[in-house]
Design a protein around this motif. Structure first.
Motif, short mmCIF file in Angstrom:
data_model
loop_
_atom_site.label_atom_id
_atom_site.label_comp_id
_atom_site.label_asym_id
_atom_site.label_seq_id
_atom_site.Cartn_x
_atom_site.Cartn_y
_atom_site.Cartn_z
N HIS A 293 0.84 -1.21 0.00
CA HIS A 293 0.00 0.00 0.00
C HIS A 293 0.87 1.25 0.00
O HIS A 293 2.03 1.23 0.45
CB HIS A 293 -0.91 0.05 1.23
N VAL A 294 0.30 2.33 -0.51
CA VAL A 294 0.88 3.66 -0.35
C VAL A 294 0.27 4.28 0.90
O VAL A 294 -0.95 4.40 1.01
CB VAL A 294 0.60 4.55 -1.57
N LEU A 295 1.11 4.65 1.86
CA LEU A 295 0.61 5.29 3.08
C LEU A 295 0.23 6.74 2.82
O LEU A 295 -0.90 7.16 3.09
CB LEU A 295 1.67 5.21 4.18
N VAL A 296 1.18 7.51 2.35
CA VAL A 296 0.96 8.91 2.00
C VAL A 296 1.79 9.20 0.76
O VAL A 296 2.68 8.43 0.38
CB VAL A 296 1.37 9.87 3.14
N SER A 297 1.50 10.34 0.12
CA SER A 297 2.23 10.69 -1.09
C SER A 297 2.28 12.21 -1.22
O SER A 297 1.32 12.90 -0.87
CB SER A 297 1.55 10.07 -2.31
N ALA A 298 3.41 12.71 -1.71
CA ALA A 298 3.57 14.14 -1.94
C ALA A 298 4.31 14.34 -3.26
O ALA A 298 5.16 13.54 -3.64
CB ALA A 298 4.34 14.81 -0.80
N ASP A 299 3.97 15.42 -3.96
CA ASP A 299 4.59 15.73 -5.24
C ASP A 299 5.94 16.39 -4.99
O ASP A 299 6.04 17.61 -4.91
CB ASP A 299 3.68 16.65 -6.06
N ILE A 300 6.99 15.57 -4.87
CA ILE A 300 8.30 16.10 -4.53
C ILE A 300 8.96 16.83 -5.69
O ILE A 300 9.96 17.53 -5.50
CB ILE A 300 9.23 14.97 -4.03
N LYS A 301 8.43 16.70 -6.91
CA LYS A 301 8.99 17.41 -8.05
C LYS A 301 8.48 18.84 -8.13
O LYS A 301 9.00 19.65 -8.89
CB LYS A 301 8.65 16.68 -9.35
N ARG A 302 7.43 19.15 -7.39
CA ARG A 302 6.83 20.47 -7.48
C ARG A 302 6.90 21.17 -6.12
O ARG A 302 7.97 21.56 -5.68
CB ARG A 302 5.37 20.34 -7.95
N ASP A 303 5.78 21.26 -5.43
CA ASP A 303 5.70 22.05 -4.20
C ASP A 303 5.43 21.19 -2.98
O ASP A 303 4.98 21.69 -1.95
CB ASP A 303 4.61 23.11 -4.35
N TRP A 304 5.69 19.89 -3.08
CA TRP A 304 5.45 18.96 -1.98
C TRP A 304 3.97 18.92 -1.57
O TRP A 304 3.65 18.58 -0.44
CB TRP A 304 6.32 19.31 -0.76
N SER A 305 3.10 19.25 -2.49
CA SER A 305 1.67 19.19 -2.18
C SER A 305 1.24 17.74 -2.05
O SER A 305 1.70 16.87 -2.80
CB SER A 305 0.85 19.89 -3.27
N PRO A 306 0.36 17.42 -1.10
CA PRO A 306 -0.06 16.03 -0.89
C PRO A 306 -0.91 15.52 -2.04
O PRO A 306 -1.70 16.27 -2.62
CB PRO A 306 -0.87 16.09 0.41
N ARG A 307 -0.71 14.26 -2.38
CA ARG A 307 -1.57 13.59 -3.36
C ARG A 307 -2.59 12.78 -2.56
O ARG A 307 -2.37 11.61 -2.25
CB ARG A 307 -0.75 12.67 -4.27
N LEU A 308 -3.69 13.40 -2.24
CA LEU A 308 -4.67 12.75 -1.38
C LEU A 308 -5.28 11.52 -2.03
O LEU A 308 -5.70 10.59 -1.33
CB LEU A 308 -5.77 13.76 -1.01
#
Length: 224
Positions: free
Chosen positions: A199-214
């Motif tokens: 499973h994916v626990l949490v995710s963030a767009d580390i290539k951009r602004d670290w915004s969460p991928r809910l």
């Protein structure tokens, strides 16, 4: 120092138990690269079941008992036999299998995987630099997953055939032209397997602004 330890022994005990839990039972691993795209994205933090295959002595690769057998299609974390780096890839070959790649097409024991029609996408290769890629569903031996290929010169990769030795495995990234896997680092001994990612626990767009991928939070990785 002794007074500090005595006053904080509850916290220290918790940290110690958490460390044992992460090294023996379950772990969570941030993924910094795109070698498993589109299944796993950079910035995903995946949950790893360390008891999926072996019960190991904490902080070692020494197995006390085999709890399960790795299967084709499993997404697993392991230590690279090349330099010890922790990697995450997909198991495509088991001990005794013969693996071959012909022009990006996977063959297992002489059987060619089936592929769906191409889906064309634009992928970010490096920050601000984009390239054309294609995606297909790859199906073989009852397993199916989406794989990706970059449309660049020299991208038609061939490898093998090779036969996998006993107690070793052949791993490949789903992002087939952008993955340092068993085609380059060799077979993966069972003792190097850390656990199975589910499973994916949490995710963030580390290539951009670290915004969460809910939409990826607590999502299940494909294990068909």
């Amino acid at each position: 120092m002794r007074t500090w330890i005595r006053n904080n022994r509850g916290l220290l005990t918790f940290i110690f138990c958490l460390g044992l839990f992460r090294t023996a039972v379950a772990d969570w691993n941030p993924v910094p690269t795109g070698s498993m795209r589109p299944t796993i994205l950079e910035g995903d933090v995946v949950l790893v079941n360390r008891l999926a295959y072996d019960l190991k002595i904490p902080l070692t690769n020494l197995s006390l008992a085999r709890l399960g057998e790795p299967q084709r299609g499993d997404i697993a974390t392991f230590s690279s036999p090349k330099d010890g780096t922790r990697l995450i890839k997909r198991i495509v070959g088991l001990p005794g299998d013969t693996i071959e790649v012909r022009n990006n097409r996977l063959y297992v024991n002489g059987q060619r995987a089936a592929y769906t029609e191409l889906e064309r996408v634009t992928e970010e290769v490096r920050q601000g630099i984009y390239g054309e890629a294609t995606r297909q569903i790859e199906q073989i031996n009852g397993n199916r997953r989406q794989v990706q290929f970059f449309s660049t010169r020299g991208s038609d990769v061939s490898f093998g055939p090779v036969q996998i030795p006993a107690d070793q495995f052949f791993m490949m990234g789903d992002n087939r032209n952008n993955s340092e896997d068993s085609r380059y680092i060799g077979f993966i001994p069972r003792e190097n397997l850390i656990g199975q990612a589910g499973h994916v626990l949490v995710s963030a767009d580390i290539k951009r602004d670290w915004s969460p991928r809910l939409d990826r939070t607590l999502s299940r990785l494909d294990q068909e």
